[in-house]
Design a protein around this motif. Structure first.
Motif, short mmCIF file in Angstrom:
data_model
loop_
_atom_site.label_atom_id
_atom_site.label_comp_id
_atom_site.label_asym_id
_atom_site.label_seq_id
_atom_site.Cartn_x
_atom_site.Cartn_y
_atom_site.Cartn_z
N LEU A 1 -4.18 35.22 27.82
CA LEU A 1 -4.93 36.30 28.41
C LEU A 1 -4.64 37.58 27.64
CD1 LEU A 1 -4.16 35.55 32.16
CD2 LEU A 1 -6.21 34.95 30.90
N ALA A 2 -5.67 38.36 27.40
CA ALA A 2 -5.51 39.61 26.67
C ALA A 2 -5.03 40.69 27.64
CB ALA A 2 -6.83 40.01 26.01
N LEU A 3 -3.82 40.52 28.15
CA LEU A 3 -3.26 41.46 29.11
C LEU A 3 -1.89 41.92 28.63
CD1 LEU A 3 -4.08 39.57 32.40
CD2 LEU A 3 -5.22 41.57 31.54
N ALA A 4 -1.53 43.13 29.00
CA ALA A 4 -0.21 43.63 28.63
C ALA A 4 0.87 42.83 29.33
CB ALA A 4 -0.11 45.11 29.03
N TRP A 5 1.95 42.58 28.60
CA TRP A 5 3.07 41.81 29.16
C TRP A 5 3.60 42.49 30.43
CZ3 TRP A 5 5.62 37.64 29.85
CH2 TRP A 5 6.98 37.64 30.17
N ALA A 6 3.56 43.79 30.48
CA ALA A 6 4.15 44.52 31.60
C ALA A 6 3.41 44.27 32.91
CB ALA A 6 4.17 46.01 31.30
N VAL A 7 2.10 44.02 32.85
CA VAL A 7 1.34 43.88 34.10
C VAL A 7 1.11 42.42 34.47
CG1 VAL A 7 0.19 46.06 33.70
CG2 VAL A 7 -0.93 43.95 32.96
N TRP A 8 1.44 41.49 33.59
CA TRP A 8 1.19 40.07 33.89
C TRP A 8 2.42 39.48 34.57
CZ3 TRP A 8 -2.91 37.47 34.57
CH2 TRP A 8 -2.86 36.07 34.61
N PRO A 9 2.22 38.73 35.68
CA PRO A 9 3.39 38.16 36.35
C PRO A 9 4.14 37.21 35.43
CG PRO A 9 1.34 37.21 37.18
CD PRO A 9 0.95 38.36 36.32
N ARG A 10 5.47 37.26 35.51
CA ARG A 10 6.27 36.46 34.59
C ARG A 10 6.27 34.98 34.96
NH1 ARG A 10 9.79 39.25 31.16
NH2 ARG A 10 9.58 41.49 31.35
N ARG A 11 5.98 34.67 36.22
CA ARG A 11 5.96 33.26 36.59
C ARG A 11 5.22 33.09 37.90
NH1 ARG A 11 11.70 31.13 36.92
NH2 ARG A 11 10.60 29.30 37.68
N TYR A 12 4.71 31.87 38.11
CA TYR A 12 4.10 31.50 39.38
C TYR A 12 4.97 30.42 40.02
CZ TYR A 12 -0.15 33.94 37.95
OH TYR A 12 -1.05 34.88 37.57
N ALA A 13 4.97 30.41 41.34
CA ALA A 13 5.72 29.37 42.04
C ALA A 13 5.08 28.01 41.78
CB ALA A 13 5.74 29.67 43.54
N VAL A 14 5.89 26.99 41.63
CA VAL A 14 5.42 25.62 41.40
C VAL A 14 5.24 24.93 42.74
CG1 VAL A 14 5.98 23.41 40.36
CG2 VAL A 14 6.53 25.54 39.16
N ASP A 15 4.10 24.27 42.92
CA ASP A 15 3.77 23.65 44.20
C ASP A 15 4.07 22.16 44.26
OD1 ASP A 15 2.85 26.04 45.25
OD2 ASP A 15 0.84 25.74 44.47
N LEU A 16 4.73 21.60 43.25
CA LEU A 16 4.98 20.16 43.26
C LEU A 16 5.83 19.78 44.47
CD1 LEU A 16 5.76 19.26 39.54
CD2 LEU A 16 3.62 19.07 40.79
N ALA A 17 5.41 18.71 45.12
CA ALA A 17 6.14 18.22 46.29
C ALA A 17 6.78 16.89 45.93
CB ALA A 17 5.20 18.05 47.48
N PRO A 18 8.05 16.89 45.53
CA PRO A 18 8.67 15.62 45.11
C PRO A 18 8.96 14.71 46.29
CG PRO A 18 10.28 17.40 45.09
CD PRO A 18 8.95 18.03 45.39
N ALA A 19 8.74 13.43 46.10
CA ALA A 19 9.15 12.44 47.09
C ALA A 19 10.64 12.17 46.92
CB ALA A 19 8.35 11.15 46.90
N GLU A 20 11.20 11.40 47.83
CA GLU A 20 12.62 11.09 47.74
C GLU A 20 12.92 10.38 46.42
OE1 GLU A 20 16.11 8.72 50.26
OE2 GLU A 20 14.06 8.87 51.04
N GLY A 21 13.91 10.86 45.72
CA GLY A 21 14.30 10.27 44.44
C GLY A 21 13.54 10.83 43.26
N GLU A 22 12.66 11.82 43.47
CA GLU A 22 11.89 12.43 42.39
C GLU A 22 12.43 13.83 42.09
OE1 GLU A 22 7.36 10.67 42.45
OE2 GLU A 22 7.80 12.44 43.66
N THR A 23 12.38 14.22 40.83
CA THR A 23 12.81 15.55 40.40
C THR A 23 11.67 16.23 39.66
OG1 THR A 23 15.11 14.83 40.16
CG2 THR A 23 14.46 16.85 39.03
#
Length: 735
Positions: free
Chosen positions: A17-39
């Protein structure tokens, strides 16, 4: 090398994206839902203790193989064993947005809005969107980065156990190896998630042991073959009922005025009739009961305004051509060039029908204060918004489950069935499955736009093209898509306020790929009272027909051999020229002489190139018959060559159907095509011999889902001209 900073800035968007580093969020939350035994390892994959790797795919699978090619990119960079790879649909998240598809479908309507603003908006609004042959072009980079990141983390976890430098570790076949030692990914995943990435992320290099470029088996094929794959029609819920829909004629504003409820109630299995101002629904214990009940209901509609009519559509297109158009592209002074002896030709293309195997459908369940929705959709977020809007609840109250799609060809971008299912589920207070009949799917289709073109060109005495003009009358489909699919979007509001000028979607592929001293392309907007939408091949299927047929006519007028005539204008485009020479060589091109029944055409779109040689003739009944198709394709690096061939072959068949089948004709708002048979789609006995040659290339991967369609019709038209001497200028040929 990819820097960690650039990986975060793009937010997984690939093109950045042609956006300044200062105004762009550094990260988004990850929505992965691991099952038991998954990482979870980042936003794109999960690794289970048993070694199973689940790759998150943000694109809808409707037969194009995206559930194979996208995981193949990540698995290749990771060094995984293909047998351990599985797929999971992505949840709405800015990380999985597809601004490239949004630009392809809506960008032309939003042209006054800066590209950077558009892309930021689509990412921040988490627009999951499949269309326009954008999946590989959009997601190759983030998937490679995700695979490389996971490989580094696994190597660090193994190195910590062995007491070595992580850069001495390699991955292959699902193992981390170093100096004869090895550990399975599943043993390391939990520990790997705790390590940090280096500033520079190393990508794999070399060709040895790579999965990319191999024709690996499709991940979706086994379940589709044994019947275990779940489509929307397979969803079964407790106390579920089935509904079929009837809507008014096309054009104007229809209002339901009369039904025979008593007759419908007498049909065995019918449980209810639900009337809406715009449609009627019959509810049954089975889908067949609902269909029979609708036949008995005999709904009648009152329509105000202009009804769709074949003659009216033709008249509207002709009238638009007679008026001034909007300039889409130009070079040089075309008015000055087009003086004296000018070659002219008129062409026409009829309505295009999706005719997907799966008709529009959706399953909805209102329980508590929430709606669950199962739908075949190429835009799950937009489908959810449409369903919420239809029943007057917040989007947060709607959970959507995107399903496998049975074809689509662009039809699953629309959400009418999802809206209707939501309304019925809330009204009935029980799960309901809505499925349109084939008649309804054809009548209420969002058709591929018809078009008419007036082409003009002037030739020099030596046969060179001095000037080229294309005046194309067709609806502004890009604007229609924007206003219909983005009803509540603020950018769509801007588009409505500033609508006008040439529609970039409608003009896609209209600028010739050839080097011309002067040219002008004009869009003559028109309203035809028939809703238009995205159809496989986009507007390129129309505009390539105009261009490649007229090029052939000019070659004959100049006394030139059609392939050499094209090659002489492609000195700047070696890839497309090579496609032409390859198709001609493989097909045994003999110059397109009279009686040969051979024709050539080429086209470039979505970063890919194709040339098609067709052999065709008229049968005893005067209908066109295609005997052979040879296609040469340069789509950049082929991730999975077999999937590429499948898509090109499927596009060729689709192009043959559009060329030799039958387009709908409307009378008083009702189409005369109600079944697949009415469309005269090609049967197995009608299919020609098809050869697809993939040209090796190191260019970035281009799109292929639409690529097989545009060049087919003009190649057939040029072949029929060579066979019989009479040039067909209207598409489809059999209408």
């Amino acid at each position: 090398m990819i820097s960690r900073r650039s990986l975060l800035v793009t937010g997984g968007a690939g093109i950045g994206l042609a956006l300044a580093w200062a105004v762009w969020p550094r990260r988004y939350a990850v929505d992965l839902a691991p099952a038991e035994g998954e990482t979870p390892i980042g936003a794109w994959l999960k690794i289970a203790e048993n070694g199973r790797i689940t790759v998150v795919v943000p694109q809808a699978e409707h037969g194009q193989g995206v559930h194979t090619t996208l995981p193949q990119i990540l698995a290749d960079e990771l060094g995984a064993d293909w047998r351990t790879i599985g797929v999971e649909a992505a949840l709405p998240n800015p990380l999985y947005a597809n601004p490239l598809a949004a630009d392809t479908l809506f960008g032309g309507a939003l042209a006054p809005v800066p590209d950077a603003v558009q892309r930021e908006h689509w990412v921040r609004s988490a627009l999951l969107l499949t269309g326009g042959s954008t999946s590989l072009r959009m997601f190759e980079a983030p998937l490679r980065e995700a695979g490389a990141a996971a490989r580094v983390l696994l190597a660090k976890a193994a190195a910590a156990r062995w007491g070595v430098d992580w850069e001495q570790c390699e991955t292959r076949d699902g193992l981390v190896v170093s100096n004869g030692r090895r550990l399975r990914f599943g043993e390391l995943a939990a520990a790997a998630a705790g390590f940090d990435l280096p500033e520079e992320l190393p990508l794999r290099f070399g060709d040895e042991g790579r999965l990319v470029g191999q024709s690996l088996p499709r991940l979706d094929a086994p379940a589709k073959v044994d019947g275990s794959a779940n489509f929307t029609g397979d969803v079964r819920l407790p106390d579920m009922v089935f509904a079929t829909i009837a809507q008014g004629p096309v054009g104007g504003e229809s209002r339901l005025v009369r039904t025979d409820n008593a007759a419908a109630d007498r049909v065995r299995g019918v449980t209810a009739v639900v009337e809406n101002e715009r449609w009627a629904a019959v509810i049954g214990n089975t889908s067949w009961a609902a269909v029979e009940g609708m036949a008995a209901l005999q709904p009648r509609f009152e329509t105000r305004g202009r009804l769709a009519d074949a003659q009216t559509i033709t008249g509207a297109l002709d009238a638009a051509l007679a008026n001034d158009g909007d300039r889409f592209a130009e070079q040089g002074d075309i008015a000055e060039v087009l003086r004296g002896d000018v070659a002219r030709a008129d062409y026409a293309v009829g309505l295009g029908v999706h005719a997907a195997l799966e008709t529009p459908c959706a399953t909805a369940w209102w329980h508590g204060d929430r709606l669950e929705l199962w739908a075949p959709t190429q835009a799950p977020g937009l489908a959810r918004a449409a369903a919420a809007r239809a029943i007057g609840v917040a989007e947060a109250k709607v959970t959507i489950h995107p399903m496998l799609i049975g074809g689509s060809f662009g039809q699953a971008l629309e959400h009418d069935a999802a809206e209707q299912a939501a309304i019925l589920a809330m009204s009935l207070r029980r799960p309901v499955h809505v499925i349109w009949t084939r008649r309804e799917a054809t009548l209420r289709d969002r058709f591929g736009a018809p078009a008419r073109a007036h082409m003009a060109a002037r030739l020099a005495s030596d046969g060179r093209i001095l000037g080229w003009q294309a005046k194309i009358a067709t609806p502004a489909t890009g604007m229609a898509l924007t206003q219909r699919l983005l009803a509540d979007d603020p950018l769509a509001g801007i588009a409505r306020a500033i609508s006008g000028g040439a529609d970039a979607y409608a003009m896609s592929g209209a600028t010739p790929p050839y080097r011309l001293p002067a040219f002008a392309i004009d869009h003559h907007r028109t309203d035809i009272a028939v809703p238009t939408g995205h159809l496989r091949g986009g507007a390129d299927r129309v505009n390539a027909f105009f261009t490649e047929c007229f090029i052939d006519e000019l070659a004959h007028r100049a006394g030139a051999e059609p392939m050499s005539f094209r090659i002489g204008m492609l000195g700047h485009d070696a890839r497309l020229a090579r496609c032409l020479t390859t198709a001609a060589s493989l097909g045994g091109w003999d110059g397109g002489r009279a009686g040969s029944g051979q024709g050539l055409a080429c086209h470039a779109m979505a970063g890919s190139m194709i040339a098609v040689l067709a052999e065709a003739q008229y049968d005893g009944a005067g209908r066109p018959r295609v005997d052979r198709i040879v296609a040469a394709v340069d789509c950049g690096r082929a991730i999975n060559p077999d999937v590429v061939r499948q898509q090109i072959e499927g596009g060729i068949v689709f192009g043959i159907a559009l060329a030799t089948g039958r387009a709908p004709h409307f009378n008083a708002g009702v189409a005369d095509t109600r079944t697949l048979g009415d469309l005269r789609l090609p049967r197995l006995a009608d299919m020609p011999e098809i050869t697809v040659e993939l040209i090796p290339s190191r260019a970035d991967p281009g799109g292929v889902s639409d690529l097989g369609v545009p060049a087919v019709a003009p190649a057939i038209a040029n072949a029929l001209t060579a066979a019989a001497g009479n040039r067909p200028r209207s598409l489809p040929f059999g209408s």
